[in-house]
Scaffold this motif. Structure first.
Motif, short mmCIF file in Angstrom:
data_model
loop_
_atom_site.label_atom_id
_atom_site.label_comp_id
_atom_site.label_asym_id
_atom_site.label_seq_id
_atom_site.Cartn_x
_atom_site.Cartn_y
_atom_site.Cartn_z
N CYS A 58 0.87 -1.19 0.00
CA CYS A 58 0.00 0.00 0.00
C CYS A 58 0.90 1.23 0.00
O CYS A 58 1.78 1.37 0.84
CB CYS A 58 -0.93 0.04 1.20
N CYS A 60 -0.33 4.46 0.07
CA CYS A 60 -1.08 5.66 0.47
C CYS A 60 -0.20 6.53 1.36
O CYS A 60 0.80 6.07 1.91
CB CYS A 60 -2.39 5.28 1.19
N HIS A 105 -7.90 1.05 8.16
CA HIS A 105 -6.60 1.39 7.59
C HIS A 105 -5.92 2.53 8.33
O HIS A 105 -4.71 2.64 8.31
CB HIS A 105 -6.81 1.76 6.12
N ARG A 108 -3.08 1.81 13.38
CA ARG A 108 -1.93 0.94 13.21
C ARG A 108 -1.30 0.62 14.54
O ARG A 108 -1.22 1.46 15.43
CB ARG A 108 -0.87 1.63 12.35
ZN LIG Z 1 -2.00 2.49 3.09
#
Ligand SMILES: [Zn+2]
Ligand SMILES: [Zn+2]
Ligand SMILES: [Zn+2]
Length: 396
Positions: A58, A60, A105, A108
């Motif tokens: 990912c 992002c 998402h 974390r």
């Molecule tokens: Zn991400």
């Protein structure tokens, strides 16, 4: 969003919803996860019939700025499988992006001691998602996961890591996925009253923020500090390269070696080398300022990470540091994923990539040969295209 039939097709391989667990009894395999310091340890027991699971990259901005890497690398576990914590404690830090909703998402987990990413529980999917770089049993990579998916590929603006994986991983093209939102990037250079340009470096939460100048003459003229500077490329001088023409830049490289692998949460760290003395505001010799917490990686290496959002920020060789500290010329490895370059995540207007020789390739191949082979070859080809050669310069 628990049922596969409710899910957009694009996310099904990302979350391994195409994997069907056969009925018991069945053969299973156990994989052991460990952060760098051993504070976080767990086992996963997975039916052999569904291996390897799909792993996804990912890129992002949240994954980049909360790691300091160019991406995250995760495996989503089937809904019935969760970590079995094995060292008698669950001691993790949690960072939640503002506005990211419940879990998911934007939430974390990381180790409070070494800063290593653990993963997250995704409540909308009712699935655990774990960092592949926690599994450094040298047989785990090829058996447990295969990198098949790439998310948020537009977010880095310059292709990011995807530009180094043009043919996918292991000869299989990557399944691309993105959604129409991302955390907004903060991407302006700051211009001082004297007209000089400075590049912002910041973790996701902003607890660690400083600026990097372009390599000045004083740096280029010092025999030690000059080692982290790349002169303007022949190619840039020969042709009209506009913005890139004639610029001195910092040296950048990918490191797939064991320590960088373990610390990254992304199977490798991108580092840029910059003298501590040029950073603004001044970074102390302890490396501890703002929300930076340090951790001794080995007898010779110290790392700094944000204790609030978990982003990796620095890696310093203490031998080199001690020798040069008195002169104020020591060179730090700065996590390149934190650079807020307007041109994109690879910060090509500020750094030259050692595309022909990533660090730690042989070591990284023991953990995930398919991925490291694909990255090394992809970087080499990208370097040929970008610089006219796959550069192999020395670093400090
Ligand atoms: Zn991400
Ligand atoms: Zn740890
Ligand atoms: Zn932070």
């Amino acid at each position: 969003m628990a049922n596969t039939s409710d899910l957009p097709a694009v996310v099904i391989p990302f979350y391994n919803r195409d994997k069907v667990i056969p009925p018991e009894p069945q053969e299973k395999q156990t994989f052991h996860a460990r952060c760098h310091c051993g504070n976080v340890e767990f086992d996963l027991t997975i039916p052999t019939a569904i291996l390897p699971l799909n792993a996804y990259i990912c890129s992002c901005s949240s994954c980049r700025y909360t790691r300091g890497a160019l991406c995250s690398l995760h495996v989503a576990l089937p809904q019935t499988i969760s970590p079995e914590w094995t060292n008698g404690r669950i001691n993790v830090s949690v960072h939640k992006s503002p506005g990211s909703g419940a879990g998911g998402h934007g939430q974390r987990l990381f180790c409070p001691t070494c800063g290593v990413r653990v993963g997250l529980f995704e409540p909308r999917m009712a699935q655990w998602v774990v960092s592949t770089s926690l599994f450094r049993d040298t047989t785990a990579g090829p058996l447990f996961w295969s990198v098949t998916c790439f998310g948020f590929y537009k977010s880095p603006r310059d292709g990011g890591l995807l530009s180094w994986l043009p043919d996918g991983v292991g000869g299989k093209p990557l399944h691309l996925g993105t959604v129409p939102y991302d955390f907004p990037p903060d991407e302006a250079l700051s211009i001082r009253p004297d007209g000089t340009e400075w590049l912002c470096v910041a973790c996701f939460c902003g607890g660690v923020a400083f600026e990097i100048p372009r390599p000045a003459e004083a740096v280029r003229g010092d025999p030690h500090m000059a080692r982290c500077v790349a002169p303007p490329l022949e190619k840039d001088n020969d042709e009209d390269k506009g913005e890139g023409k004639g610029k001195w830049k910092w040296k950048a490289y990918m490191d797939f070696g064991g320590d960088s692998w373990a610390l990254s949460g992304a199977q490798g760290m991108p580092w840029v080398q910059v003298p501590r003395a040029v950073l603004s505001p001044a970074v102390p010799t302890t490396l501890e300022f703002g929300t930076v917490k340090t951790y001794k990686v080995s007898s010779t290496l110290t790392t700094g990470f944000c204790e609030y959002c978990g982003a990796r920020v620095f890696l310093r060789d203490e031998e080199e540091g001690k020798k040069e500290a008195d002169k104020g010329t020591e060179v730090l490895n700065v996590a390149l994923g934190l650079l807020r370059a307007p041109e994109g995540a690879k910060a090509e207007d500020w750094v030259v990539w050692r595309a022909g020789r990533p660090e730690g390739v042989e070591e990284g191949k023991r953990f995930d040969g398919e991925f490291v082979d694909a990255m090394a070859e992809g970087m080499r080809r990208w370097g040929l295209d970008r610089y006219g050669e796959a550069l192999e310069f020395d670093i400090v």
